[in-house]
Design an enzyme around this catalytic site. Sequence first.
Site, PDB file in Angstrom:
ATOM      1  N   THR A  29       0.845  -1.201   0.000  1.00 13.23           N
ATOM      2  CA  THR A  29       0.000   0.000   0.000  1.00 13.23           C
ATOM      3  C   THR A  29       0.876   1.244   0.000  1.00 13.23           C
ATOM      4  O   THR A  29       1.918   1.264   0.662  1.00 13.23           O
ATOM      5  CB  THR A  29      -0.895  -0.001   1.256  1.00 13.23           C
ATOM      6  OG1 THR A  29      -1.781  -1.114   1.174  1.00 13.23           O
ATOM      7  CG2 THR A  29      -1.719   1.282   1.375  1.00 13.23           C
ATOM      8  N   ASP A  85       6.316  -4.089  -0.876  1.00 14.00           N
ATOM      9  CA  ASP A  85       5.674  -2.935  -0.246  1.00 14.00           C
ATOM     10  C   ASP A  85       6.698  -1.820   0.002  1.00 14.00           C
ATOM     11  O   ASP A  85       7.909  -2.072   0.057  1.00 14.00           O
ATOM     12  CB  ASP A  85       5.028  -3.353   1.081  1.00 14.00           C
ATOM     13  CG  ASP A  85       3.889  -2.427   1.507  1.00 14.00           C
ATOM     14  OD1 ASP A  85       3.687  -1.391   0.854  1.00 14.00           O
ATOM     15  OD2 ASP A  85       3.212  -2.750   2.493  1.00 14.00           O
ATOM     16  N   LYS A  98       6.674   1.143   9.145  1.00 16.33           N
ATOM     17  CA  LYS A  98       5.663   1.233   8.106  1.00 16.33           C
ATOM     18  C   LYS A  98       4.356   1.699   8.729  1.00 16.33           C
ATOM     19  O   LYS A  98       4.177   1.622   9.931  1.00 16.33           O
ATOM     20  CB  LYS A  98       5.444  -0.148   7.464  1.00 16.33           C
ATOM     21  CG  LYS A  98       6.613  -0.568   6.586  1.00 16.33           C
ATOM     22  CD  LYS A  98       6.399  -1.913   5.905  1.00 16.33           C
ATOM     23  CE  LYS A  98       5.064  -2.109   5.260  1.00 16.33           C
ATOM     24  NZ  LYS A  98       4.694  -1.060   4.312  1.00 16.33           N
ATOM     25  N   GLY A  99       3.451   2.173   7.860  1.00 14.53           N
ATOM     26  CA  GLY A  99       2.111   2.453   8.351  1.00 14.53           C
ATOM     27  C   GLY A  99       1.710   3.913   8.351  1.00 14.53           C
ATOM     28  O   GLY A  99       0.611   4.234   8.787  1.00 14.53           O
ATOM     29  N   LEU A 100       2.580   4.801   7.830  1.00 17.73           N
ATOM     30  CA  LEU A 100       2.123   6.197   7.754  1.00 17.73           C
ATOM     31  C   LEU A 100       0.968   6.311   6.754  1.00 17.73           C
ATOM     32  O   LEU A 100       0.244   7.296   6.757  1.00 17.73           O
ATOM     33  CB  LEU A 100       3.280   7.138   7.411  1.00 17.73           C
ATOM     34  CG  LEU A 100       4.291   7.360   8.550  1.00 17.73           C
ATOM     35  CD1 LEU A 100       5.303   8.431   8.180  1.00 17.73           C
ATOM     36  CD2 LEU A 100       3.595   7.760   9.853  1.00 17.73           C
ATOM     37  N   GLY A 101       0.799   5.278   5.919  1.00 15.09           N
ATOM     38  CA  GLY A 101      -0.369   5.225   5.034  1.00 15.09           C
ATOM     39  C   GLY A 101      -1.587   4.632   5.726  1.00 15.09           C
ATOM     40  O   GLY A 101      -2.669   4.583   5.145  1.00 15.09           O
ATOM     41  N   GLU A 107      -0.947  -5.024   6.271  1.00 16.94           N
ATOM     42  CA  GLU A 107       0.391  -5.229   5.697  1.00 16.94           C
ATOM     43  C   GLU A 107       1.163  -6.274   6.494  1.00 16.94           C
ATOM     44  O   GLU A 107       1.766  -7.179   5.934  1.00 16.94           O
ATOM     45  CB  GLU A 107       1.171  -3.909   5.688  1.00 16.94           C
ATOM     46  CG  GLU A 107       0.633  -2.919   4.672  1.00 16.94           C
ATOM     47  CD  GLU A 107       1.284  -1.545   4.730  1.00 16.94           C
ATOM     48  OE1 GLU A 107       1.134  -0.801   3.766  1.00 16.94           O
ATOM     49  OE2 GLU A 107       1.929  -1.224   5.749  1.00 16.94           O
TER      50      GLU A 107
END
Length: 231
Positions: A29, A85, A98-101, A107
């Site tokens: 993502t 990713d 990860k994960g600012l989206g 994920e």
Amino acid sequence: VNDLEAQKKQAALKAVEYIQSGMLVGLGTGSTAKYAIIALGERLRGGQLKDIRAVATSRASEVLAREWQIPLFELDGETLDLAIDGMDELDPELNAIKGLGGALTREKIVESCADTFILIGDETKTVIRLGEKAPIPVEVVPFGWKATQKKLEALGLRPELRLVGTEPFITDNHNFILHCHARVAFMPKQMAADLASIPGVVEHGLFLEMASLAYIATQTGVQALQGKEQA
Ligand code: A5P
């Protein structure tokens, strides 16, 4: 297309070279993973790849994959051949934030099922220590989230509720995200264990020892970085 976008695409294309016909693939993502999804779609459309089945890590990636007619399935205990990713930060050992989206939970579920997990990004994502630039995104259950926030503060973090305008950002799993800024340097493994032990935490954005390989695009080309177990 500016420099950074071109770099994201270059890194994505390197990772897509790993996809072979018949594979089960995890689709990431974000603005970098998007280029990998499109490239996979193009190869399927052009006939260079066939019999691919993919699992998406977010609603957004699912929508994009459908636009490209990439056959999708829901994860049902399978081992994936490959997952690709982006990341927000990458340290020299290929540990990542990860994960600012906002898609970190799906994920992590998908990417932990992949035989090979490739991270892709531009050179702005590399750091010496995780937490240098990016906060750790932590997905929390909305119920009692302020109590969860307090426990995160006790770990030396400054947790900020992610907002859209004035409203909380809602994840694909109907939860909130707290962006946890580190007040001091932390040990990633210890922090990951501490975060996971807090009631109300669904998942955190520390992706440790998961990636086999990373492709980092720079002004002068794409650099391949090997994970510890592959070195
Ligand atoms: C999504 O939740 C994230 O983990 C992304 O993979 C990460 O934020 C990288 O996104 P960009 O490629 O858009 O920078």
